[in-house]
Motif scaffolding. Structure first.
Motif, PDB file in Angstrom:
ATOM      1  N   LEU A   1      94.412  54.644 -30.726  1.00  9.01           N
ATOM      2  CA  LEU A   1      93.297  55.342 -31.383  1.00  9.01           C
ATOM      3  C   LEU A   1      92.543  56.219 -30.383  1.00  9.01           C
ATOM      4  O   LEU A   1      92.074  57.303 -30.726  1.00  9.01           O
ATOM      5  CB  LEU A   1      92.357  54.336 -32.027  1.00  9.01           C
ATOM      6  CG  LEU A   1      92.911  53.605 -33.257  1.00  9.01           C
ATOM      7  CD1 LEU A   1      91.860  52.702 -33.859  1.00  9.01           C
ATOM      8  CD2 LEU A   1      93.409  54.596 -34.289  1.00  9.01           C
ATOM      9  N   THR A   2      92.431  55.739 -29.137  1.00 11.85           N
ATOM     10  CA  THR A   2      91.756  56.542 -28.116  1.00 11.85           C
ATOM     11  C   THR A   2      92.486  57.865 -27.915  1.00 11.85           C
ATOM     12  O   THR A   2      91.874  58.939 -27.923  1.00 11.85           O
ATOM     13  CB  THR A   2      91.708  55.770 -26.784  1.00 11.85           C
ATOM     14  OG1 THR A   2      91.016  54.547 -26.996  1.00 11.85           O
ATOM     15  CG2 THR A   2      90.996  56.576 -25.710  1.00 11.85           C
ATOM     16  N   TRP A   3      93.801  57.787 -27.762  1.00 11.12           N
ATOM     17  CA  TRP A   3      94.571  59.020 -27.523  1.00 11.12           C
ATOM     18  C   TRP A   3      94.548  59.959 -28.713  1.00 11.12           C
ATOM     19  O   TRP A   3      94.461  61.173 -28.565  1.00 11.12           O
ATOM     20  CB  TRP A   3      96.018  58.691 -27.134  1.00 11.12           C
ATOM     21  CG  TRP A   3      96.121  58.184 -25.733  1.00 11.12           C
ATOM     22  CD1 TRP A   3      96.644  56.987 -25.337  1.00 11.12           C
ATOM     23  CD2 TRP A   3      95.669  58.840 -24.553  1.00 11.12           C
ATOM     24  NE1 TRP A   3      96.533  56.846 -23.988  1.00 11.12           N
ATOM     25  CE2 TRP A   3      95.940  57.971 -23.464  1.00 11.12           C
ATOM     26  CE3 TRP A   3      95.047  60.062 -24.285  1.00 11.12           C
ATOM     27  CZ2 TRP A   3      95.627  58.281 -22.146  1.00 11.12           C
ATOM     28  CZ3 TRP A   3      94.728  60.385 -22.966  1.00 11.12           C
ATOM     29  CH2 TRP A   3      95.017  59.493 -21.917  1.00 11.12           C
ATOM     30  N   LEU A   4      94.601  59.375 -29.920  1.00 13.47           N
ATOM     31  CA  LEU A   4      94.554  60.223 -31.112  1.00 13.47           C
ATOM     32  C   LEU A   4      93.209  60.937 -31.201  1.00 13.47           C
ATOM     33  O   LEU A   4      93.136  62.114 -31.580  1.00 13.47           O
ATOM     34  CB  LEU A   4      94.808  59.382 -32.370  1.00 13.47           C
ATOM     35  CG  LEU A   4      96.244  58.865 -32.508  1.00 13.47           C
ATOM     36  CD1 LEU A   4      96.342  57.853 -33.637  1.00 13.47           C
ATOM     37  CD2 LEU A   4      97.208  60.023 -32.754  1.00 13.47           C
ATOM     38  N   SER A   5      92.144  60.216 -30.811  1.00 13.77           N
ATOM     39  CA  SER A   5      90.814  60.830 -30.814  1.00 13.77           C
ATOM     40  C   SER A   5      90.733  61.927 -29.760  1.00 13.77           C
ATOM     41  O   SER A   5      90.202  63.023 -30.021  1.00 13.77           O
ATOM     42  CB  SER A   5      89.749  59.775 -30.548  1.00 13.77           C
ATOM     43  OG  SER A   5      89.824  58.747 -31.499  1.00 13.77           O
ATOM     44  N   VAL A   6      91.254  61.624 -28.567  1.00 10.37           N
ATOM     45  CA  VAL A   6      91.243  62.623 -27.497  1.00 10.37           C
ATOM     46  C   VAL A   6      92.038  63.855 -27.936  1.00 10.37           C
ATOM     47  O   VAL A   6      91.588  64.999 -27.785  1.00 10.37           O
ATOM     48  CB  VAL A   6      91.826  62.022 -26.197  1.00 10.37           C
ATOM     49  CG1 VAL A   6      92.080  63.111 -25.159  1.00 10.37           C
ATOM     50  CG2 VAL A   6      90.898  60.967 -25.624  1.00 10.37           C
ATOM     51  N   ALA A   7      93.224  63.600 -28.519  1.00  8.39           N
ATOM     52  CA  ALA A   7      94.082  64.718 -28.944  1.00  8.39           C
ATOM     53  C   ALA A   7      93.400  65.541 -30.027  1.00  8.39           C
ATOM     54  O   ALA A   7      93.526  66.765 -30.056  1.00  8.39           O
ATOM     55  CB  ALA A   7      95.418  64.163 -29.446  1.00  8.39           C
ATOM     56  N   TYR A   8      92.639  64.862 -30.903  1.00  9.52           N
ATOM     57  CA  TYR A   8      91.934  65.601 -31.954  1.00  9.52           C
ATOM     58  C   TYR A   8      90.834  66.464 -31.341  1.00  9.52           C
ATOM     59  O   TYR A   8      90.700  67.657 -31.663  1.00  9.52           O
ATOM     60  CB  TYR A   8      91.342  64.631 -32.976  1.00  9.52           C
ATOM     61  CG  TYR A   8      90.573  65.348 -34.061  1.00  9.52           C
ATOM     62  CD1 TYR A   8      91.246  65.941 -35.121  1.00  9.52           C
ATOM     63  CD2 TYR A   8      89.183  65.467 -34.007  1.00  9.52           C
ATOM     64  CE1 TYR A   8      90.560  66.636 -36.093  1.00  9.52           C
ATOM     65  CE2 TYR A   8      88.483  66.152 -34.977  1.00  9.52           C
ATOM     66  CZ  TYR A   8      89.173  66.738 -36.026  1.00  9.52           C
ATOM     67  OH  TYR A   8      88.493  67.431 -36.986  1.00  9.52           O
ATOM     68  N   LEU A   9      90.042  65.841 -30.453  1.00 10.05           N
ATOM     69  CA  LEU A   9      88.927  66.571 -29.839  1.00 10.05           C
ATOM     70  C   LEU A   9      89.432  67.755 -29.025  1.00 10.05           C
ATOM     71  O   LEU A   9      88.776  68.789 -28.929  1.00 10.05           O
ATOM     72  CB  LEU A   9      88.101  65.630 -28.956  1.00 10.05           C
ATOM     73  CG  LEU A   9      87.254  64.605 -29.710  1.00 10.05           C
ATOM     74  CD1 LEU A   9      86.606  63.626 -28.746  1.00 10.05           C
ATOM     75  CD2 LEU A   9      86.188  65.295 -30.553  1.00 10.05           C
TER      76      LEU A   9
END
Lengths: 318, 311
Positions: free
Chosen positions: A21-29
Motif C-alpha cells: 500500500l505504501t508503494w501504491l500510494s507513493v506511485a500514485y502521488l
C-alpha cells in the motif's frame, strides 16, 4: 523464543501488505501509477491484495490471543505499550486505506481526496510496521531483538516485499517499467545486506547476563544448575526455551538469502534479457520465493533469539 | 493504567535467605494451594498425572551447584517468583492495562477480567515470573498473596504470603522495603541483600541473601581426621575403644566442621600421629587413617554407624 506460526504469518503478511500500500500510494502521488485506462485494473488488484494481506495478518495475530473477544481493550494503553500503539495505528490506518482504495475504485476523479488518503496511508503503514518492530526491539530480556538493527530490517523487508508484489501485479497486467524492476531488486538486495549485517552484529554481541548474574551466585564461583524446579517443561521453557542448532540456523540463513535474493535476481535477469510467455510463471515463482524466504527469516528471528529467563534453567549466558 | 507509579507508599516484598533455604519446595506448594483459590484462581494444570505434567505455579525452586571457588561443590537452593520490580516492563508493555503496579504497596497484579492473553508481558519479564494459563487464556503471576496479607478474616499473625508462612527454615521474610526500620530493610542492610540480574534495570523490590561462607568447606577439611578405617591387624579384632574413637571423631567433626581439639586426641587410639592427607599409617590399635571416601571403605555395621551419625 519459540516461533509461533500465527505471528510469523502476521508479521510477514501485514508487513508485505503495508509495504504494498505504501508503494501504491507513493506511485500514485508521483503519478507513476494512476487509475487511468492502463493502471486502473492492476492498481485495483494490488490494492485489494494489500488490504487482504493486512486484514489476514491482523486476524491471525488476534486469533493468537487467549481472549480474542477482548482484543478491543488493546487500543487503550498507547502511552506505554508498543503493542497497543500498533493496534491503534492499524485501526486508524484502515480509514485512509479505505478512502484510498474506495477512491481508486469508485471515485478516481477526486484527486485531492485520493492524494490526501495516499499520504495518510504512507504515514500509517510505515508507522504500524515500525510499531511491530518496536514491540520486539523494546524487549530488554532478548538481546537479539533489543538492538537498533531490528526496526530498519522490519521496515526494509515490508517495503521490499511490498514492492515485489506490486511489480508482480503490474507485470502481469502489462509490462512493468524496467526501472521499476531494477529498483525493486536493488531494494530487496539492499535489505538482505542489512539483514546480513544484523546477523553479524547479533552473532558478535556480548552476552548481557549470565547464570551467575541472574542468580547472584557468581559471588560464590561458577554456577551450574543441579536440579530444575519441575520434571517436565513448563510454560517458560515451552515459550522461551526454544533452541535451534547453530548448524541448522546457518543452513536456514543461506536458504533464506538464496530464495530471497539470489533466485529473484536470476528471475529478473531472465525476464529482462529474454522474451517469452514463461515470464508470468517466473514472476510468480520469484514472488512466492521472496515471501517464503521472509517466512524463514522471521522463523529464524524467533528461533535464534535467546531469552534471559533460560539462564535460570541452566543456560550459561545470554 | 499501565504507566508505572513514580513511587509507591509501601514497597512490600520478600527477602529470601539462600543460607537457610533447604530446597523443600514447601513455599511453592503452599503458594499453589493458596492461590488456586485466590485472586487469580484457579491455577490450572494440564496433564497433571501424565508423563509431562504442566501447570501454573507462581513460585519455583531451583537448585544450583557451585563449580569453582572456595565453596566448590556446594548446593544452593533458589526460590524464584515475581520480584514486584520498581520498573516493571511487564506492566508497561501490556496493551490493555490488565497489568498494573499498585501505587499503595507496589504489588504488581494482572486483572483476570481484562487480560487478553497476548503473552507479551511474559516476554518482557527477565525473571520468568509470569506463567500463562492455557485453560483460562490469561496470564497469571504472584500476587504477593494480596488476598491474604490484608485479609480481615484471618488472624493478624498469619497475614503474610502463604510461602512465608510455609517456610520451615524461615528463609523467607516479608515486609515493607520503604520503611528503613522494617525487618526486611534491616536484614538487607545487615546481610548485603542483592538484586537478581541488576543489569536488567528493572530494579526488583525483593532482595536475596547469599549463603554464608562456610568456616571450613568440605574440600579443605583435614580428611585424614574425618574417616578412619578400622582394619583387622593380623589376628587382632577391632577393639571397643577403636569403635568409640571413630564415633567420637566423626561426631565432633560434624558438629564443629573442624578437627577435634587436642584434649580429645589423647582419648583416641593412635591419634597423636599426625599424618598428611593421602597417606595411610597403621597405628598400634589397628586403626588406619585414610582419605578415601567412607562408602568405599566402611562396610557392614560401620557404614550403618556412619549413616546414623551423618543424619
Amino acid at each position: 523464543m519459540t516461533p509461533a506460526y500465527s505471528v510469523i504469518f502476521f508479521t510477514v503478511a501485514s508487513g508485505a501488505g503495508y509495504g504494498l500500500l505504501t508503494w501504491l500510494s507513493v506511485a500514485y502521488l508521483a503519478n507513476w501509477w494512476t487509475p487511468n485506462a492502463q493502471g486502473f485494473v492492476p492498481g485495483a488488484i494490488a490494492l485489494c491484495l494489500g488490504v487482504v494481506l493486512i486484514v489476514a495478518g491482523l486476524m491471525s495475530s488476534m486469533l493468537h490471543l487467549g481472549h480474542p473477544e477482548r482484543a478491543w481493550r488493546a487500543l487503550s494503553q498507547w502511552r506505554t505499550s508498543w503493542l497497543s500503539r500498533e493496534g491503534v495505528l492499524a485501526t486508524l490506518g484502515l480509514i485512509p486505506i479505505t478512502l484510498f482504495v474506495g477512491g481508486w475504485l469508485w471515485a478516481p476523479e477526486r484527486i485531492l481526496m485520493l492524494r490526501m488518503s495516499a499520504l495518510a496511508t504512507i504515514v500509517f503503514s510505515l508507522s504500524t510496521v515500525l510499531c511491530t518492530a518496536m514491540i520486539y526491539a523494546s524487549l530488554k530480556p532478548i538481546p537479539r531483538w533489543h538492538n537498533p538493527w531490528v526496526p530498519p530490517v522490519y521496515l526494509g523487508f515490508a517495503l521490499a516485499s511490498g514492492a515485489v508484489i506490486a511489480m508482480c501485479v503490474r507485470a502481469f497486467a502489462d509490462t512493468a517499467p524496467t526501472s521499476f524492476m531494477i529498483g525493486t531488486l536493488a531494494l530487496l538486495i539492499g535489505v538482505w545486506i542489512l539483514k546480513i549485517l544484523y546477523w553479524r552484529h547479533s552473532d558478535a554481541q556480548d552476552s548481557t547476563s549470565t547464570i551467575g548474574s541472574a542468580t547472584g551466585l557468581d559471588a560464590l564461583g561458577d554456577i551450574t544448575q543441579l536440579d530444575a524446579p519441575h520434571t517436565a517443561a513448563n510454560y517458560l521453557q515451552k515459550e522461551m526455551g526454544f533452541v535451534v542448532a547453530r548448524k541448522h540456523a546457518t543452513r536456514l540463513r543461506r536458504m533464506a538469502i538464496l530464495l530471497g535474493a539470489a533466485l529473484p535476481s536470476l528471475v529478473l535477469f531472465e525476464i529482462l534479457m529474454t522474451e517469452g510467455f514463461l515470464h508470468d510463471i517466473l514472476l510468480l515463482i520469484g514472488t512466492a520465493s521472496v515471501m517464503f524466504s521472509l517466512c524463514i527469516e522471521r522463523w529464524l528471528f524467533f528461533a535464534e533469539a535467546k531469552h534471559v529467563v533460560t539462564l535460570f534453567y541452566g543456560e550459561k549466558s545470554v | 493504567m499501565t504507566a508505572v507509579p513514580d513511587t509507591t507508599a509501601k514497597k512490600l516484598g520478600l527477602v529470601i535467605d539462600l543460607d537457610s533455604c533447604v530446597g523443600c519446595h514447601a513455599c511453592a506448594v503452599s503458594c499453589k494451594e493458596w492461590n488456586t483459590g485466590g485472586y487469580s484462581a484457579p491455577l490450572t494444570d494440564q496433564n497433571p498425572y501424565g508423563k509431562e505434567p504442566d501447570g501454573v505455579w507462581f513460585n519455583r525452586v531451583h537448585s544450583y551447584e557451585t563449580r569453582s571457588g572456595k565453596d566448590a561443590g556446594r548446593t544452593v537452593h533458589f526460590p524464584r517468583a515475581c520480584l514486584h520490580c520498581e520498573e516493571p516492563a511487564c506492566v508497561t508493555v501490556c496493551p490493555t492495562g490488565a497489568s498494573f503496579k499498585r501505587a499503595e504497596d507496589g504489588i504488581v497484579l494482572v486483572n483476570p477480567e481484562t487480560c487478553i492473553g497476548c503473552k507479551l508481558c511474559s516476554w518482557a519479564c527477565p525473571y520468568g515470573a509470569r506463567e500463562y494459563d492455557a485453560d483460562d487464556g490469561i496470564m497469571k503471576k504472584c500476587t504477593l498473596c494480596v488476598d491474604r496479607i490484608y485479609n480481615q478474616n484471618i488472624e493478624p499473625s498469619r497475614r503474610e504470603p502463604a510461602c512465608v508462612s510455609a517456610c520451615p527454615t524461615n528463609a523467607r521474610h516479608f515486609g515493607d522495603f520503604a520503611d528503613p526500620e522494617s525487618n526486611v530493610s534491616k536484614l538487607t542492610a545487615a546481610r548485603g541483600g542483592y538484586d537478581l540480574m541488576p543489569e536488567s534495570g528493572y530494579q526488583p523490590t525483593w532482595k536475596y541473601l547469599l549463603p554464608r561462607e562456610r568456616k571450613a568447606p568440605a574440600s579443605v577439611l583435614p580428611m585424614d581426621k574425618v574417616y578412619r578405617k578400622p582394619v583387622r591387624d593380623e589376628h587382632k579384632s577391632r577393639s571397643a575403644d577403636a569403635v568409640a574413637g571413630v564415633a567420637t571423631t566423626l561426631k565432633h567433626n560434624r558438629a564443629t566442621n573442624a578437627a577435634p581439639p587436642d584434649s580429645d586426641h589423647s582419648a583416641l587410639p593412635g591419634a597423636n600421629s599426625q599424618c598428611p592427607s593421602g597417606q595411610s599409617v597403621n597405628v598400634a590399635s589397628g586403626t588406619q587413617f585414610t582419605t578415601e571416601p567412607p562408602d568405599a571403605q566402611l562396610t557392614g555395621w560401620w557404614r550403618w554407624i556412619d549413616r546414623l551419625l551423618s543424619r
